[in-house]
Design a protein around this motif. Structure first.
Motif, mmCIF file in Angstrom:
data_model
loop_
_atom_site.group_PDB
_atom_site.id
_atom_site.type_symbol
_atom_site.label_atom_id
_atom_site.label_comp_id
_atom_site.label_asym_id
_atom_site.label_seq_id
_atom_site.Cartn_x
_atom_site.Cartn_y
_atom_site.Cartn_z
ATOM 1 N N ARG A 17 0.718 -1.406 -0.039
ATOM 2 C CA ARG A 17 0.189 -0.075 -0.186
ATOM 3 C C ARG A 17 0.964 1.262 0.023
ATOM 4 O O ARG A 17 0.586 2.273 -0.490
ATOM 5 C CB ARG A 17 -0.957 -0.187 1.150
ATOM 6 N N ALA A 18 1.954 1.087 0.706
ATOM 7 C CA ALA A 18 2.870 2.341 0.679
ATOM 8 C C ALA A 18 3.342 2.638 -0.752
ATOM 9 O O ALA A 18 3.511 3.795 -1.062
ATOM 10 C CB ALA A 18 4.229 2.152 1.542
ATOM 11 N N ASP A 19 3.577 1.869 -1.754
ATOM 12 C CA ASP A 19 4.133 2.037 -3.122
ATOM 13 C C ASP A 19 3.035 2.449 -3.759
ATOM 14 O O ASP A 19 3.410 3.443 -4.562
ATOM 15 C CB ASP A 19 4.617 0.468 -3.684
ATOM 16 N N SER A 20 1.827 1.987 -3.540
ATOM 17 C CA SER A 20 0.572 2.489 -4.204
ATOM 18 C C SER A 20 0.504 4.118 -3.709
ATOM 19 O O SER A 20 0.048 4.742 -4.724
ATOM 20 C CB SER A 20 -0.856 1.764 -3.925
ATOM 21 N N ALA A 21 0.512 4.313 -2.535
ATOM 22 C CA ALA A 21 0.392 5.620 -2.056
ATOM 23 C C ALA A 21 1.423 6.738 -2.650
ATOM 24 O O ALA A 21 1.243 7.894 -3.283
ATOM 25 C CB ALA A 21 0.504 5.854 -0.549
ATOM 26 N N GLN A 22 2.765 6.042 -2.631
ATOM 27 C CA GLN A 22 3.963 6.871 -3.511
ATOM 28 C C GLN A 22 3.568 7.100 -4.745
ATOM 29 O O GLN A 22 3.760 8.138 -5.309
ATOM 30 C CB GLN A 22 5.243 6.175 -3.079
#
Length: 139
Positions: free
Chosen positions: A69-74
């Motif tokens: 999810r952190a990658d998607s947010a970035q």
């Protein structure tokens, strides 16, 4: 003064009025107004996008870096940054067509500017909506 003198003065005054105050081309003015209306709307949407971006950054800061999810947010944050940069680039390069520009050229220029700012507005909306959706999923 006789009648012919008054007529001559009136014609001269009218000619000067057209030289110093050329009639506005209605099609050009309407297209200019439409373009700026899209810009103004996109700016308001960009403010909301930036607010959601700040909330998304806070949410990402709380996640471990290896969470997908952190990658998607970035990716969404990068999308937001690009949309914002594109808006500022458009604003720097946009200049209303001068009065003496031929009508066809002014219309072509404004159509392209309208297309560019409309695309930017779509990019802003897509980034804003993606951030909104991600933040809702975290609640």
């Amino acid at each position: 003064m006789d009648r012919n003198t008054w007529i001559g003065l009136a014609v001269a005054a009218l000619a000067l009025a057209f030289v110093f105050f050329p009639p506005q081309n209605k099609a050009v003015e309407e297209l200019k107004e439409q373009t700026m209306a899209i810009h103004d709307e996109a700016m308001a949407e960009m403010a909301e996008m930036n607010r959601l971006g700040r909330a998304l950054k806070r949410a990402v800061a709380e996640l471990p870096a290896d969470v997908p999810r952190a990658d998607s947010a970035q990716a969404i944050l990068r999308q937001m940054k690009k949309a914002e940069e594109d808006m500022y680039t458009w604003m720097r390069q946009y200049n209303p067509p001068p009065q003496n520009m031929p009508q066809e050229e002014a219309l072509r220029y404004l159509e392209e500017q309208k297309r560019l700012i409309s695309q930017n507005q779509q990019d802003i909306r897509a980034a804003r909506d993606a951030a909104r959706q991600m933040l809702q999923q975290q609640q």
